[in-house]
Write an enzyme that holds these catalytic residues in place. Sequence first.
Site, PDB file in Angstrom:
ATOM      1  N   GLU A 123       0.830  -1.214   0.000  1.00  0.00           N
ATOM      2  CA  GLU A 123       0.000   0.000   0.000  1.00  0.00           C
ATOM      3  C   GLU A 123       0.867   1.269   0.000  1.00  0.00           C
ATOM      4  O   GLU A 123       0.360   2.356   0.262  1.00  0.00           O
ATOM      5  CB  GLU A 123      -0.918   0.026   1.230  1.00  0.00           C
ATOM      6  CG  GLU A 123      -2.000  -1.031   1.242  1.00  0.00           C
ATOM      7  CD  GLU A 123      -3.142  -0.747   0.275  1.00  0.00           C
ATOM      8  OE1 GLU A 123      -3.110   0.292  -0.411  1.00  0.00           O
ATOM      9  OE2 GLU A 123      -4.051  -1.589   0.189  1.00  0.00           O
ATOM     10  N   HIS A 148      -7.621  -3.894  10.260  1.00  0.00           N
ATOM     11  CA  HIS A 148      -8.863  -4.584   9.924  1.00  0.00           C
ATOM     12  C   HIS A 148      -9.739  -4.771  11.167  1.00  0.00           C
ATOM     13  O   HIS A 148      -9.818  -5.880  11.718  1.00  0.00           O
ATOM     14  CB  HIS A 148      -8.538  -5.958   9.311  1.00  0.00           C
ATOM     15  CG  HIS A 148      -7.829  -5.910   7.997  1.00  0.00           C
ATOM     16  ND1 HIS A 148      -7.373  -7.037   7.338  1.00  0.00           N
ATOM     17  CD2 HIS A 148      -7.502  -4.862   7.195  1.00  0.00           C
ATOM     18  CE1 HIS A 148      -6.786  -6.688   6.193  1.00  0.00           C
ATOM     19  NE2 HIS A 148      -6.841  -5.372   6.087  1.00  0.00           N
ATOM     20  N   HIS A 218     -13.358  -4.099   3.870  1.00  0.00           N
ATOM     21  CA  HIS A 218     -11.923  -4.347   3.952  1.00  0.00           C
ATOM     22  C   HIS A 218     -11.319  -3.914   5.296  1.00  0.00           C
ATOM     23  O   HIS A 218     -10.785  -4.744   6.027  1.00  0.00           O
ATOM     24  CB  HIS A 218     -11.239  -3.638   2.771  1.00  0.00           C
ATOM     25  CG  HIS A 218      -9.743  -3.722   2.794  1.00  0.00           C
ATOM     26  ND1 HIS A 218      -8.953  -3.388   1.719  1.00  0.00           N
ATOM     27  CD2 HIS A 218      -8.875  -4.090   3.764  1.00  0.00           C
ATOM     28  CE1 HIS A 218      -7.679  -3.566   2.032  1.00  0.00           C
ATOM     29  NE2 HIS A 218      -7.608  -3.989   3.265  1.00  0.00           N
TER      30      HIS A 218
HETATM   31 ZN   LIG Z   1      -5.947  -4.216   4.489  1.00  0.00          ZN
END
Ligand SMILES: [Zn+2]
Length: 274
Positions: A123, A148, A218
């Site tokens: 990311e 998460h 997500h």
């Molecule tokens: Zn993630």
Amino acid sequence: MNTIFDNKQLQEKIHDVAELADYLWQKGWAERNAGNISINLCDILKDVTVTDLEKYPEFKLKKALPGLKGGFFFVTGTGKRMRDLARNPLLNACVIRISDKGDSYRIISQNDINFYELRPTSELPTHLGIHEQMVKNGSKNRVIVHTHPNELIALSHSPMYKSEDVLNRILWGMHPESVIVVPRGVGMVPYEIPGTTDIAELTIKALADHDVLIWEKHGCLAVGEELFDTFDLIDTLSKSAQIFIYAKSAGFEPEGLTENQLLDLKKAFHVGGY
Ligand SMILES: [Zn+2]
């Protein structure tokens, strides 16, 4: 020979990231290699030059980030587990330095072990894009946390709770802390494939109005000045989501704080323009 890793402030930041990584794992928010954290080190390493910079491996950025040129970031590693990072941060996260043109970065490792085994989170484009925007805006925010949290993800699966207005009214209503800690509320980013420029662009846009976001189905992403304050944004909203789901699971509709009670809280704590 002194290296950037002798910097006391950097050592403290790395220690804090390791502590937070353990929280995320203990909370059940960091299965396998889930989640990522980055810190802009511009305040800590602003006058630092790295000797033998060329010896560190260089990687091109897909998109140049001129606003971050010459900057240092501490970022968690791709494929690395938070529970491992908690025990050994420098084998599971790294310092990167953006090139003077802003089009590539080098991994500044403490030892040769890290050179080819450790790469920043997948990311990274999203993290760096957000950091660049925060720098451009003159923001003091230096931290990005993605994790998460189960209950907030669960709520994002229901069409009933995808509306920001509806969701924030529920979360603020479940506990007095929510409106005090997160007065701008949570933003909802529609589902996108992680690591893409699409999710990066949607995230940067949504952060104009919020400090914490749900990535639909997500996870959460939050920005802030300090690491633990940033985590607290997600943690506080998660608490509200848990209370809501507990009440629903017990078979009753939670009453929630009334509009007047919320207004009184905002006035008492001078949040939301009061
Ligand atoms: Zn993630």
